[in-house]
Design a protein around this motif. Structure first.
Motif, PDB file in Angstrom:
ATOM      1  N   GLY A 103       0.793  -1.225   0.000  1.00  0.00           N
ATOM      2  CA  GLY A 103       0.000   0.000   0.000  1.00  0.00           C
ATOM      3  C   GLY A 103       0.821   1.268   0.000  1.00  0.00           C
ATOM      4  N   LEU A 104       2.067   1.196  -0.462  1.00  0.00           N
ATOM      5  CA  LEU A 104       2.944   2.357  -0.477  1.00  0.00           C
ATOM      6  C   LEU A 104       3.357   2.703  -1.911  1.00  0.00           C
ATOM      7  N   THR A 105       3.606   3.982  -2.135  1.00  0.00           N
ATOM      8  CA  THR A 105       4.073   4.453  -3.437  1.00  0.00           C
ATOM      9  C   THR A 105       5.428   5.122  -3.265  1.00  0.00           C
ATOM     10  N   ILE A 106       6.412   4.685  -4.050  1.00  0.00           N
ATOM     11  CA  ILE A 106       7.731   5.311  -4.049  1.00  0.00           C
ATOM     12  C   ILE A 106       7.740   6.379  -5.144  1.00  0.00           C
ATOM     13  N   ASP A 107       7.801   7.632  -4.740  1.00  0.00           N
ATOM     14  CA  ASP A 107       7.795   8.724  -5.715  1.00  0.00           C
ATOM     15  C   ASP A 107       9.153   8.903  -6.386  1.00  0.00           C
ATOM     16  N   TYR A 108      10.232   8.785  -5.594  1.00  0.00           N
ATOM     17  CA  TYR A 108      11.582   9.031  -6.101  1.00  0.00           C
ATOM     18  C   TYR A 108      12.502   7.876  -5.691  1.00  0.00           C
ATOM     19  N   LEU A 109      13.274   7.401  -6.647  1.00  0.00           N
ATOM     20  CA  LEU A 109      14.231   6.332  -6.407  1.00  0.00           C
ATOM     21  C   LEU A 109      15.635   6.872  -6.658  1.00  0.00           C
ATOM     22  N   ALA A 110      16.523   6.706  -5.674  1.00  0.00           N
ATOM     23  CA  ALA A 110      17.885   7.231  -5.793  1.00  0.00           C
ATOM     24  C   ALA A 110      18.900   6.110  -5.676  1.00  0.00           C
ATOM     25  N   ARG A 111      20.032   6.284  -6.370  1.00  0.00           N
ATOM     26  CA  ARG A 111      21.171   5.375  -6.256  1.00  0.00           C
ATOM     27  C   ARG A 111      22.162   5.961  -5.260  1.00  0.00           C
ATOM     28  N   GLU A 112      22.655   5.131  -4.335  1.00  0.00           N
ATOM     29  CA  GLU A 112      23.604   5.637  -3.345  1.00  0.00           C
ATOM     30  C   GLU A 112      24.895   6.108  -3.998  1.00  0.00           C
ATOM     31  N   SER A 113      25.288   5.480  -5.108  1.00  0.00           N
ATOM     32  CA  SER A 113      26.492   5.929  -5.810  1.00  0.00           C
ATOM     33  C   SER A 113      26.314   7.332  -6.368  1.00  0.00           C
ATOM     34  N   GLY A 114      25.074   7.753  -6.584  1.00  0.00           N
ATOM     35  CA  GLY A 114      24.811   9.109  -7.045  1.00  0.00           C
ATOM     36  C   GLY A 114      25.165  10.146  -5.997  1.00  0.00           C
ATOM     37  N   CYS A 115      25.160   9.745  -4.718  1.00  0.00           N
ATOM     38  CA  CYS A 115      25.559  10.659  -3.644  1.00  0.00           C
ATOM     39  C   CYS A 115      27.072  10.817  -3.585  1.00  0.00           C
ATOM     40  N   ALA A 116      27.788   9.917  -4.254  1.00  0.00           N
ATOM     41  CA  ALA A 116      29.247  10.025  -4.316  1.00  0.00           C
ATOM     42  C   ALA A 116      29.672  10.872  -5.503  1.00  0.00           C
ATOM     43  N   ALA A 117      29.115  10.586  -6.667  1.00  0.00           N
ATOM     44  CA  ALA A 117      29.454  11.337  -7.883  1.00  0.00           C
ATOM     45  C   ALA A 117      28.257  11.303  -8.810  1.00  0.00           C
ATOM     46  N   ALA A 118      27.409  12.329  -8.714  1.00  0.00           N
ATOM     47  CA  ALA A 118      26.164  12.332  -9.473  1.00  0.00           C
ATOM     48  C   ALA A 118      26.399  12.488 -10.965  1.00  0.00           C
ATOM     49  N   LEU A 133      32.507  17.510   1.185  1.00  0.00           N
ATOM     50  CA  LEU A 133      33.713  17.444   2.003  1.00  0.00           C
ATOM     51  C   LEU A 133      34.365  18.820   2.114  1.00  0.00           C
ATOM     52  N   GLY A 134      34.390  19.560   1.000  1.00  0.00           N
ATOM     53  CA  GLY A 134      34.982  20.889   1.006  1.00  0.00           C
ATOM     54  C   GLY A 134      34.206  21.888   1.826  1.00  0.00           C
ATOM     55  N   ARG A 135      32.985  21.539   2.237  1.00  0.00           N
ATOM     56  CA  ARG A 135      32.162  22.446   3.033  1.00  0.00           C
ATOM     57  C   ARG A 135      32.145  22.084   4.514  1.00  0.00           C
ATOM     58  N   ASP A 194      33.342   9.644  16.868  1.00  0.00           N
ATOM     59  CA  ASP A 194      34.424   9.872  15.920  1.00  0.00           C
ATOM     60  C   ASP A 194      34.004   9.196  14.616  1.00  0.00           C
ATOM     61  N   VAL A 195      33.743   9.979  13.593  1.00  0.00           N
ATOM     62  CA  VAL A 195      33.129   9.481  12.359  1.00  0.00           C
ATOM     63  C   VAL A 195      34.170   9.329  11.261  1.00  0.00           C
ATOM     64  N   GLU A 196      34.222   8.140  10.660  1.00  0.00           N
ATOM     65  CA  GLU A 196      35.102   7.921   9.511  1.00  0.00           C
ATOM     66  C   GLU A 196      34.363   8.346   8.247  1.00  0.00           C
ATOM     67  N   LEU A 197      34.941   9.284   7.513  1.00  0.00           N
ATOM     68  CA  LEU A 197      34.315   9.806   6.302  1.00  0.00           C
ATOM     69  C   LEU A 197      34.683   9.002   5.068  1.00  0.00           C
ATOM     70  N   CYS A 209      29.391   4.987   4.575  1.00  0.00           N
ATOM     71  CA  CYS A 209      27.928   5.011   4.523  1.00  0.00           C
ATOM     72  C   CYS A 209      27.393   6.257   5.215  1.00  0.00           C
ATOM     73  N   ALA A 210      28.008   6.624   6.356  1.00  0.00           N
ATOM     74  CA  ALA A 210      27.545   7.794   7.103  1.00  0.00           C
ATOM     75  C   ALA A 210      27.716   9.074   6.295  1.00  0.00           C
ATOM     76  N   PHE A 211      28.832   9.211   5.599  1.00  0.00           N
ATOM     77  CA  PHE A 211      29.054  10.440   4.850  1.00  0.00           C
ATOM     78  C   PHE A 211      28.115  10.528   3.647  1.00  0.00           C
ATOM     79  N   LEU A 212      27.905   9.415   2.949  1.00  0.00           N
ATOM     80  CA  LEU A 212      26.971   9.427   1.822  1.00  0.00           C
ATOM     81  C   LEU A 212      25.540   9.691   2.304  1.00  0.00           C
ATOM     82  N   ALA A 213      25.200   9.190   3.487  1.00  0.00           N
ATOM     83  CA  ALA A 213      23.867   9.463   4.041  1.00  0.00           C
ATOM     84  C   ALA A 213      23.702  10.935   4.388  1.00  0.00           C
ATOM     85  N   ALA A 214      24.792  11.602   4.794  1.00  0.00           N
ATOM     86  CA  ALA A 214      24.730  13.043   5.053  1.00  0.00           C
ATOM     87  C   ALA A 214      24.506  13.813   3.756  1.00  0.00           C
TER      88      ALA A 214
END
Length: 326
Positions: A103-118, A133-135, A194-197, A209-214
């Motif tokens: 009973g759910l609709t997915i409006d937008y589908l994203a690739r996690e690799s797109g968060c690395a280099a779109a 990273l530069g920010r 202490d977060v590994e980027l 995973c944490a940095f791509l999720a950010a």
């Protein structure tokens, strides 16, 4: 005496491209490739567990002053960055069918690799993750003397002061020389993170995973720009099917032609409890990210024009649900 102001041609300042906003971006889950490998029933069980919390999240959105229903869009992030056990043509139809069955609709589908280099045309190491990273601006803990190397060299980001390293045998024998780590701005007791980027192997950088999720959260909040141009913008799905290669799939796909905008004033993610430490790390990253001023200005102006109250901090606009048993 004439003023000494600095003059700059208008064309030298890139215009900030505007993006439309929903009131809420609602993430319907995030699964690893190993979860997909368990088959359709595993996918359906995930969405069936998510659905009641999705309804609760929808109801929690404050009603806009104009009396209309809040604009809510849904999204789903597929992990094609850390592993690719199946092709989009094999995996995505089963994913959409399982969501529909629940009973759910997915409006937008994203690739996690797109968060690395779109942008596939960019050189290795470029893209969204490199730009974010530069920010990053490390928040120096109280009393810090700048002894630790910069995150651009180490790949680690903290929310406070690390425990000092022991350098001599004498120090190791002295209990008084030890100092615990501490969280900046702790309320009573510290929760130090202490977060590994990223890490590197054979000269190749792998983002965490944490940095791509950010990066994913910033994209959902409409706060990412590249020289003023909006990035990770949705590509309409022509319903002709999915390709056999992940790299042939757009980083962000709009599956529902009538969906509310992808970017939103608030985000909410319904995730398995195993992602709780990752999302804690995401908040540490977001708290130390210098957001594009043009994008932030548009965000504030747009929400203000709608008389829709939005907290000033980026972290305060993100929320999570970790359903039991998911």
């Amino acid at each position: 005496m004439r003023g000494t102001g600095v003059f700059q041609e208008t064309s030298a300042r890139p215009c900030t491209e505007a993006v439309p906003f929903s009131h809420l971006s609602l993430e319907l889950g995030h699964l690893y490739m190993e979860d997909f490998a368990e088959g359709p029933e595993r996918l359906h069980a995930n969405f069936a567990a998510v659905r009641p919390w999705v309804e609760a999240a929808r109801c929690s959105v404050p009603a806009p002053p104009d009396g209309k229903r809040p604009r809510v869009s849904t999204c789903f992030l597929v992990d094609d960055y850390f592993s690719r056990l199946a092709t989009p043509a094999e995996l995505l139809p089963a994913l959409l069918k399982a969501a529909e069955r629940a009973g759910l609709t997915i409006d937008y589908l994203a690739r996690e690799s797109g968060c690395a280099a779109a942008d596939p045309g960019r050189p290795e190491g470029g893209g969204l993750a490199e730009a974010v990273l530069g920010r990053l601006v490390e928040t120096p803990p109280p009393g810090s003397k700048g002894f630790r190397p910069p995150l651009s060299r180490t790949g680690w980001l903290t929310n406070g002061r690390r425990a000092p390293a022991q350098r001599t045998g004498a120090a190791l024998n002295s209990a008084a020389s030890w100092q615990p780590p501490s969280e900046t701005g702790a309320r009573g007791h510290s929760v130090f993170v202490d977060v590994e980027l990223w890490d590197e192997s054979a000269g190749r950088r792998t983002w965490s995973c944490a940095f791509l999720a950010a990066v994913w959260q910033l994209a959902r909040l409409g706060l990412l720009r590249d020289n003023g141009k909006a990035v990770l913008t949705p590509t309409p799905w022509d319903r002709s099917g999915f390709p056999d290669d992940w790299d042939a799939l757009p980083p962000l796909l709009r599956l529902n032609s009538s969906a509310a905008p992808f970017s939103a004033y608030y985000t909410c993610s319904v995730l398995p409890a195993r992602f709780l430490p990752v999302e804690h790390a995401v908040r540490v990253i977001l708290e130390q990210t210098h957001v594009d001023s043009g994008a932030l200005g548009q965000f504030v102006e747009r929400s203000g024009g709608e008389e829709f109250t939005v907290p000033p901090g980026v972290v305060e606009r993100t929320s999570y649900v970790f359903p039991p048993g998911l």
